[in-house]
Design a protein around this motif. Structure first.
Motif, mmCIF file in Angstrom:
data_model
loop_
_atom_site.group_PDB
_atom_site.id
_atom_site.type_symbol
_atom_site.label_atom_id
_atom_site.label_comp_id
_atom_site.label_asym_id
_atom_site.label_seq_id
_atom_site.Cartn_x
_atom_site.Cartn_y
_atom_site.Cartn_z
ATOM 1 N N GLU A 49 -3.436 10.496 -1.607
ATOM 2 C CA GLU A 49 -3.905 9.454 -1.997
ATOM 3 C C GLU A 49 -3.713 8.225 -2.037
ATOM 4 O O GLU A 49 -1.889 7.619 -0.836
ATOM 5 C CB GLU A 49 -3.054 9.821 -3.661
ATOM 6 C CG GLU A 49 -3.317 10.749 -3.888
ATOM 7 C CD GLU A 49 -3.209 11.358 -5.904
ATOM 8 O OE1 GLU A 49 -3.941 11.158 -6.579
ATOM 9 O OE2 GLU A 49 -2.106 11.098 -5.812
ATOM 10 N N VAL A 50 -4.528 7.049 -2.173
ATOM 11 C CA VAL A 50 -3.209 5.543 -1.026
ATOM 12 C C VAL A 50 -3.940 4.531 -2.563
ATOM 13 O O VAL A 50 -5.229 4.199 -3.243
ATOM 14 C CB VAL A 50 -4.812 5.475 0.037
ATOM 15 C CG1 VAL A 50 -4.499 3.451 0.054
ATOM 16 C CG2 VAL A 50 -4.455 6.893 0.771
ATOM 17 N N MET A 51 -2.980 4.176 -2.993
ATOM 18 C CA MET A 51 -2.700 3.302 -3.892
ATOM 19 C C MET A 51 -2.645 1.466 -3.494
ATOM 20 O O MET A 51 -1.506 1.660 -3.050
ATOM 21 C CB MET A 51 -1.662 3.539 -5.222
ATOM 22 C CG MET A 51 -1.051 3.241 -5.842
ATOM 23 S SD MET A 51 -0.248 3.232 -7.334
ATOM 24 C CE MET A 51 -0.596 5.001 -8.360
ATOM 25 N N ILE B 78 1.211 -1.318 -0.189
ATOM 26 C CA ILE B 78 -0.403 -0.247 0.124
ATOM 27 C C ILE B 78 0.959 1.007 0.022
ATOM 28 O O ILE B 78 2.059 1.241 0.700
ATOM 29 C CB ILE B 78 -1.139 -0.352 1.076
ATOM 30 C CG1 ILE B 78 -1.633 -1.370 1.387
ATOM 31 C CG2 ILE B 78 -1.450 1.230 1.122
ATOM 32 C CD1 ILE B 78 -1.178 -2.081 2.259
ATOM 33 N N GLU B 79 0.538 2.449 -0.826
ATOM 34 C CA GLU B 79 0.700 3.705 -0.802
ATOM 35 C C GLU B 79 0.361 4.431 -0.376
ATOM 36 O O GLU B 79 -0.448 5.028 -1.448
ATOM 37 C CB GLU B 79 2.336 3.632 -2.109
ATOM 38 C CG GLU B 79 3.253 4.661 -2.459
ATOM 39 C CD GLU B 79 4.202 4.510 -3.433
ATOM 40 O OE1 GLU B 79 4.233 3.525 -3.595
ATOM 41 O OE2 GLU B 79 5.181 5.504 -3.031
ATOM 42 N N VAL B 80 1.079 4.646 0.098
ATOM 43 C CA VAL B 80 0.427 6.551 0.557
ATOM 44 C C VAL B 80 0.943 8.089 0.542
ATOM 45 O O VAL B 80 2.366 7.604 1.166
ATOM 46 C CB VAL B 80 -0.045 7.185 2.398
ATOM 47 C CG1 VAL B 80 -1.088 8.050 2.252
ATOM 48 C CG2 VAL B 80 -1.152 4.779 1.947
ATOM 49 N N TRP B 81 0.626 8.322 -0.589
ATOM 50 C CA TRP B 81 1.239 10.009 -0.926
ATOM 51 C C TRP B 81 -0.128 11.246 0.070
ATOM 52 O O TRP B 81 -0.920 11.233 -0.127
ATOM 53 C CB TRP B 81 0.911 10.450 -1.858
ATOM 54 C CG TRP B 81 1.872 9.434 -3.665
ATOM 55 C CD1 TRP B 81 3.379 10.489 -3.329
ATOM 56 C CD2 TRP B 81 1.605 8.314 -3.336
ATOM 57 N NE1 TRP B 81 3.303 9.593 -4.772
ATOM 58 C CE2 TRP B 81 2.768 8.316 -4.239
ATOM 59 C CE3 TRP B 81 0.459 7.860 -3.127
ATOM 60 C CZ2 TRP B 81 3.441 7.336 -5.595
ATOM 61 C CZ3 TRP B 81 0.640 6.597 -4.646
ATOM 62 C CH2 TRP B 81 1.344 6.442 -5.071
ATOM 63 N N PRO B 82 1.325 11.423 1.163
ATOM 64 C CA PRO B 82 0.333 12.825 2.172
ATOM 65 C C PRO B 82 -0.263 13.905 1.547
ATOM 66 O O PRO B 82 0.416 14.022 0.484
ATOM 67 C CB PRO B 82 1.689 12.804 2.963
ATOM 68 C CG PRO B 82 2.503 11.813 3.134
ATOM 69 C CD PRO B 82 2.433 11.548 1.356
ATOM 70 N N VAL B 83 -1.272 14.630 2.216
ATOM 71 C CA VAL B 83 -1.642 15.418 1.211
ATOM 72 C C VAL B 83 -0.908 16.668 1.493
ATOM 73 O O VAL B 83 0.385 16.798 2.134
ATOM 74 C CB VAL B 83 -2.482 16.599 2.277
ATOM 75 C CG1 VAL B 83 -2.948 17.328 1.934
ATOM 76 C CG2 VAL B 83 -3.455 15.294 2.557
ATOM 77 N N GLY B 84 -0.522 17.008 0.540
ATOM 78 C CA GLY B 84 0.725 18.206 0.022
ATOM 79 C C GLY B 84 1.357 17.607 -0.726
ATOM 80 O O GLY B 84 2.750 18.294 -1.075
#
Lengths: 79, 79
Positions: free
Chosen positions: B42-44, B29-35
């Motif tokens: 975003e959660v992929m 699971i890859e997560v891009w924090p806000v900003g």
């Protein structure tokens, strides 16, 4: 198919660090759950500099980071 | 450097799904924090089949998944 990865276990992180990385350096955080391809949970921080750093999931600041990924979302979207 | 990404904001997920994906299908699971590179979190989910699926972070099962990433770790390593 369910356990297909178990015949070929491969961990991504040869070593992990406990050194704090400030959040403004992050691009993303990738997490491999236990057993998906490695016997332990793996957490990799991808930096804006394109570097990738494996961090120790047992380190307090990493635990906090994972908590924040789940909790920040709630604060942003109050229903 | 701190805000270098802001001049070039780019979200990864053109669309997201709310459809449940069973955990045994996950690789990571890859997560891009806000900003970090997009105005929203975003959660992929990366599947063992190599597919990549963007999931809606506001969906209950995704929130639960993010919580579990943080909490499972604790259960495994009781000190």
């Amino acid at each position: 198919a369910l356990l297909e990865a178990n015949g070929n276990l491969s961990c991504r992180c040869a070593k992990t660090t406990r050194t704090f990385i400030p959040p403004w350096k992050y691009s993303s955080i990738e997490v491999w759950p236990v057993g998906s391809s490695c016997w332990r949970q793996e957490v990799m921080i991808k930096l804006k500099s394109r570097e990738r750093v494996c961090v120790d999931p047992d380190t307090p600041w990493v635990k906090k980071l994972l908590q924040d990924l789940a909790n920040l979302r709630k604060k942003e979207a109050p229903h």
